[in-house]
Scaffold this motif. Structure first.
Motif, PDB file in Angstrom:
ATOM      1  N   LEU A 161       5.139  33.591 -50.304  1.00 17.01           N
ATOM      2  CA  LEU A 161       5.863  33.374 -51.335  1.00 17.01           C
ATOM      3  C   LEU A 161       7.407  33.509 -50.838  1.00 17.01           C
ATOM      4  O   LEU A 161       7.860  34.413 -50.224  1.00 17.01           O
ATOM      5  N   HIS A 162       8.438  32.579 -51.563  1.00 17.13           N
ATOM      6  CA  HIS A 162       9.698  32.765 -51.177  1.00 17.13           C
ATOM      7  C   HIS A 162      10.674  32.773 -52.450  1.00 17.13           C
ATOM      8  O   HIS A 162      10.677  31.937 -53.372  1.00 17.13           O
ATOM      9  N   GLY A 163      11.233  33.760 -52.825  1.00 17.44           N
ATOM     10  CA  GLY A 163      11.821  34.169 -54.121  1.00 17.44           C
ATOM     11  C   GLY A 163      10.856  34.107 -55.144  1.00 17.44           C
ATOM     12  O   GLY A 163      11.081  33.539 -56.268  1.00 17.44           O
ATOM     13  N   TYR A 270      27.820  36.742 -33.412  1.00 16.39           N
ATOM     14  CA  TYR A 270      27.989  35.293 -33.209  1.00 16.39           C
ATOM     15  C   TYR A 270      26.506  34.429 -33.497  1.00 16.39           C
ATOM     16  O   TYR A 270      26.710  33.441 -33.370  1.00 16.39           O
ATOM     17  N   ALA A 271      25.538  35.288 -33.551  1.00 15.21           N
ATOM     18  CA  ALA A 271      24.190  34.418 -33.757  1.00 15.21           C
ATOM     19  C   ALA A 271      23.209  34.867 -34.798  1.00 15.21           C
ATOM     20  O   ALA A 271      21.958  34.930 -34.552  1.00 15.21           O
ATOM     21  N   VAL A 272      23.720  35.176 -35.892  1.00 12.76           N
ATOM     22  CA  VAL A 272      22.850  35.549 -37.055  1.00 12.76           C
ATOM     23  C   VAL A 272      22.364  34.109 -37.685  1.00 12.76           C
ATOM     24  O   VAL A 272      23.371  33.649 -38.149  1.00 12.76           O
ATOM     25  N   PRO A 273      20.886  33.885 -37.610  1.00 13.30           N
ATOM     26  CA  PRO A 273      20.587  32.666 -38.349  1.00 13.30           C
ATOM     27  C   PRO A 273      20.833  32.795 -39.830  1.00 13.30           C
ATOM     28  O   PRO A 273      21.056  33.788 -40.482  1.00 13.30           O
ATOM     29  N   LYS A 274      20.758  31.591 -40.325  1.00 14.79           N
ATOM     30  CA  LYS A 274      20.825  31.490 -41.865  1.00 14.79           C
ATOM     31  C   LYS A 274      19.504  31.673 -42.490  1.00 14.79           C
ATOM     32  O   LYS A 274      18.588  31.434 -41.923  1.00 14.79           O
ATOM     33  N   ALA A 275      19.595  32.024 -43.973  1.00 13.79           N
ATOM     34  CA  ALA A 275      18.388  32.118 -44.639  1.00 13.79           C
ATOM     35  C   ALA A 275      17.955  30.842 -45.275  1.00 13.79           C
ATOM     36  O   ALA A 275      18.648  29.854 -45.124  1.00 13.79           O
ATOM     37  N   ILE A 276      16.718  30.918 -45.562  1.00 14.11           N
ATOM     38  CA  ILE A 276      16.040  29.461 -46.008  1.00 14.11           C
ATOM     39  C   ILE A 276      16.867  28.937 -47.258  1.00 14.11           C
ATOM     40  O   ILE A 276      17.034  29.896 -48.277  1.00 14.11           O
TER      41      ILE A 276
END
Length: 277
Positions: A161-163, A270-276
């Motif tokens: 589940l997401h959210g 510099y390299a933090v990915p973004k959330a869905i």
């Protein structure tokens, strides 16, 4: 030769995983007692940049094996500072010979160019022999990178589940998972505290930390528990260290307003990915 689509579910894959887990049980204990420990982070970042350069483009397992060799060797020796680059490059050379195809093994001249040709061919040969003798010519050492590609195959489930809602785009979630997992894999190289954990545990923590950042629930599934043979309690300390590093990266990234696209992640912020989304 037929390619098995779900290769991680085969008997061979399970046997390889079991063999690697048994082998990591035999790894020597890390003590973090190197007199040059304060230079370790610089050396690791430097090796990461070199291995990722267009001249080499080495695989993750080669880099991680190189850092493992470096950590274990530095832990036992007081190395003169003018020899540290030679030791690091020789570790990378050995790991490339073990992990890469013959055509990808870097030439000594290429490696020496990164230090303005400070060493001779004989220096490299003698250091390589010294390292191999130290490891009794056994450099078949499991690293977190060896486990991650196996664990990542079960990192996303149809039941996630997401959210609070079912995943609308599972394939997109898989893509984000890979980005985050490899980000945390890079994080695990940067701080020597991760050398105290078993490689398989680090890999499992990479998956769990990614699920936390992606806001997937449950955070650690029964399937992942069974697949990795790790419970949440067993990996929680490593996860906490990874998430602290992630928070530090996010803060640094916000301060610098730096574009993250295409960066390999070996400089904080510099390299933090973004959330869905």
């Amino acid at each position: 030769m037929e390619v098995v689509e779900e290769w991680w579910k085969t008997t061979l894959a399970r046997e390889i995983h079991t063999a690697l887990r048994e082998k990591e049980e035999l790894l020597t204990e890390y003590h973090a007692q190197s007199p040059q420990l304060n230079l370790r982070r610089y050396l690791v970042d430097w090796l990461a940049i070199i291995s990722d350069s267009s001249n080499l483009e080495l695989c993750d397992t080669a880099l991680h094996l190189a850092v493992t060799l470096l950590d274990k060797f530095m832990d036992k020796y007081d190395i003169e500072e003018n020899q540290l680059h030679l030791v690091a490059l020789s570790c990378l050379l050995i790991s490339a010979k073990f992990e890469e195809r013959d055509t990808k093994i870097p030439e000594i001249s290429k490696l020496n160019a990164y230090v303005d040709n400070s060493y001779t061919w004989q220096d490299f040969l003698e250091m390589e022999l010294l390292l191999l003798d130290f490891f009794s010519w056994n450099v078949c050492i499991p690293t977190a990178a060896h486990f991650l590609e196996y664990y990542i195959q079960e990192s996303i489930s149809d039941h996630d589940l997401h959210g609070g809602q079912p995943l609308a785009q599972p394939l997109k979630a898989q893509l984000y998972m890979k980005k985050y997992a490899h980000y945390f894999l890079a994080v695990s190289l940067q701080d020597h505290i991760f050398a105290f954990f078993r490689p398989s545990l680090i890999a499992a923590a990479c998956i769990a930390s990614s699920r936390v950042c992606l806001q997937l629930s449950p955070t650690w599934t029964k399937n992942l528990n069974k697949f990795t043979n790790y419970s949440w309690e067993q990996i929680s300390t490593c996860i906490e260290a990874m998430l602290q590093a992630h928070d530090a990266d996010e803060k640094a990234c916000n301060r610098k307003s730096t574009t993250v696209a295409g960066h390999n992640g070996f400089n904080r912020g510099y390299a933090v990915p973004k959330a869905i989304s």
